[in-house]
Design an enzyme around this catalytic site. Structure first.
Site, PDB file in Angstrom:
ATOM      1  CG  ASP A  19      39.659 -10.567   4.765  1.00 52.84           C
ATOM      2  OD1 ASP A  19      40.448 -11.203   5.483  1.00 52.84           O
ATOM      3  OD2 ASP A  19      39.793  -9.345   4.535  1.00 52.84           O
ATOM      4  CG  PHE A  69      37.808  -5.396  -5.382  1.00 53.47           C
ATOM      5  CD1 PHE A  69      37.231  -6.653  -5.473  1.00 53.47           C
ATOM      6  CD2 PHE A  69      37.726  -4.550  -6.491  1.00 53.47           C
ATOM      7  CE1 PHE A  69      36.575  -7.065  -6.632  1.00 53.47           C
ATOM      8  CE2 PHE A  69      37.081  -4.954  -7.656  1.00 53.47           C
ATOM      9  CZ  PHE A  69      36.509  -6.214  -7.722  1.00 53.47           C
ATOM     10  CG  ASP A  70      40.241  -6.016   2.338  1.00 56.13           C
ATOM     11  OD1 ASP A  70      41.104  -5.133   2.511  1.00 56.13           O
ATOM     12  OD2 ASP A  70      40.237  -7.093   2.962  1.00 56.13           O
ATOM     13  N   GLY A  71      41.996  -5.476   0.007  1.00 52.02           N
ATOM     14  CA  GLY A  71      43.197  -6.041  -0.608  1.00 52.02           C
ATOM     15  C   GLY A  71      43.467  -7.471  -0.170  1.00 52.02           C
ATOM     16  CG  PHE A 120      33.566  -8.024  -3.187  1.00 52.41           C
ATOM     17  CD1 PHE A 120      32.685  -9.089  -3.067  1.00 52.41           C
ATOM     18  CD2 PHE A 120      33.487  -7.230  -4.334  1.00 52.41           C
ATOM     19  CE1 PHE A 120      31.756  -9.363  -4.066  1.00 52.41           C
ATOM     20  CE2 PHE A 120      32.560  -7.497  -5.331  1.00 52.41           C
ATOM     21  CZ  PHE A 120      31.691  -8.571  -5.201  1.00 52.41           C
TER      22      PHE A 120
END
Length: 312
Positions: A293, A178-180, A291
């Site tokens: 954004d 995961f990105d943060g 994942f």
């Protein structure tokens, strides 16, 4: 509007209880490579596409971007049931498709060919198939259609856009990265960064260090993964999770770590990249899905062959 949805129950697999399961919905173009067929649909129309799918219904579709992720999820179910055959907290996979049931036979046959444990196939003739996500208790939705993903997020369902790419199926256990900010966490610090630059963002983080960061669109999915992980001892867990964030560890890492601790969300490894490219780290981790954004980070992941999903 329910008559627009035709659901085929897969009697070959154990049906899960949607009230306790982690339900993941994938579209056909996320799990299989349907780029040729999609092109035919756009150029020649629905009837020609349906004819093609029916003529090729016994020819398995090649794996798509989310295919290895779904296989790894299956492995986790197997391990959970080995340790407790009565366990109901399992992954449940359903396919959500805009195909008609007639052209969907190839989808069902392809899933059976690869031994995919898909419990339901939902063929929806309506333009917006995401209206059915909540009724199926979906916790994560993966689609190759941007409008679908935006609609799902607006309906409060964790969702991400999958880009078609050649994926090498990594081995088990299930690895999710995961990105943060704007993925696990809210985009509050991103917004400060846009308005006030890096120095402003660093000052904001220091001032807010004791306050957990807000929830991002994939927090609920990550928490459910964390809940499943707690069923296993450290050495035998079939799930590994990673945080790969552009934050710097020195200036902005403390609040992120404290937030994860506050949530009770176990993360196996955290990488604070301080703005450096994420591709090389992802190439080492080899997650089944990543994942983020940021489209530049998605591109970097794709360049090293990592299946990635964009959270718009």
């Amino acid at each position: 509007m329910a008559e627009l949805e035709s659901t085929v129950i897969n009697t070959n697999v154990k049906q899960k209880d949607p009230s306790t399961a982690l339900v993941i919905a994938v579209t056909t173009r996320a799990i299989f490579n349907l780029e040729e067929e999609h092109k035919l649909y756009l150029e020649k129309g629905k009837e020609e596409y349906t004819r093609h799918q029916q003529a090729n219904q016994d020819k398995p579709l090649p794996p798509g971007t989310a295919f290895a992720f779904i296989q790894a999820v299956q492995y986790v179910n197997k391990k959970i049931l080995e340790s407790n055959p009565a366990e109901r907290d399992l992954f449940d996979i359903l396919v959500l498709s805009n195909n008609s049931p007639e052209s969907g036979v190839r989808i069902i046959n392809s899933a059976k060919h690869y031994g995919l444990e898909i419990s339901k196939f939902c063929f929806v003739s309506d333009e917006d198939s995401t209206q059915y996500l909540k009724s199926h208790s979906v916790k994560l939705f993966l689609s190759a259609d941007r409008t679908d993903v935006c609609n799902a997020l607006q309906r409060g369902v964790s969702a991400a856009l999958v880009f078609q790419q050649e994926v090498q199926a990594p081995s088990t256990p299930l690895r999710v990265a995961f990105d943060g900010d704007a993925v696990l966490f809210s985009d509050e610090t991103d917004q400060i960064f846009q308005e006030q630059g890096l120095e402003g963002a660093v000052q904001y983080e220091r001032a807010m260090e004791a306050v957990p960061i807000g929830e991002g669109p994939l927090k609920a999915f990550a928490m459910h993964l964390g809940k499943m992980r707690k069923k296993f001892g450290q050495g035998e867990c079939p799930i590994r999770t990673y945080l790969v964030t552009a934050r710097s560890g020195r200036d902005m890492g403390v609040r992120a770590i404290k937030t994860l601790r506050e949530w009770g969300l176990p993360i196996d490894e955290a990488f604070f990249m301080d703005g450096a490219p994420k591709g090389p780290i992802l190439a080492q981790i080899q997650p089944h899905i990543f994942f983020d954004d940021g489209l530049h980070n998605i591109q970097g992941a794709q360049n090293v062959g990592v299946p990635s999903a964009w959270v718009p």
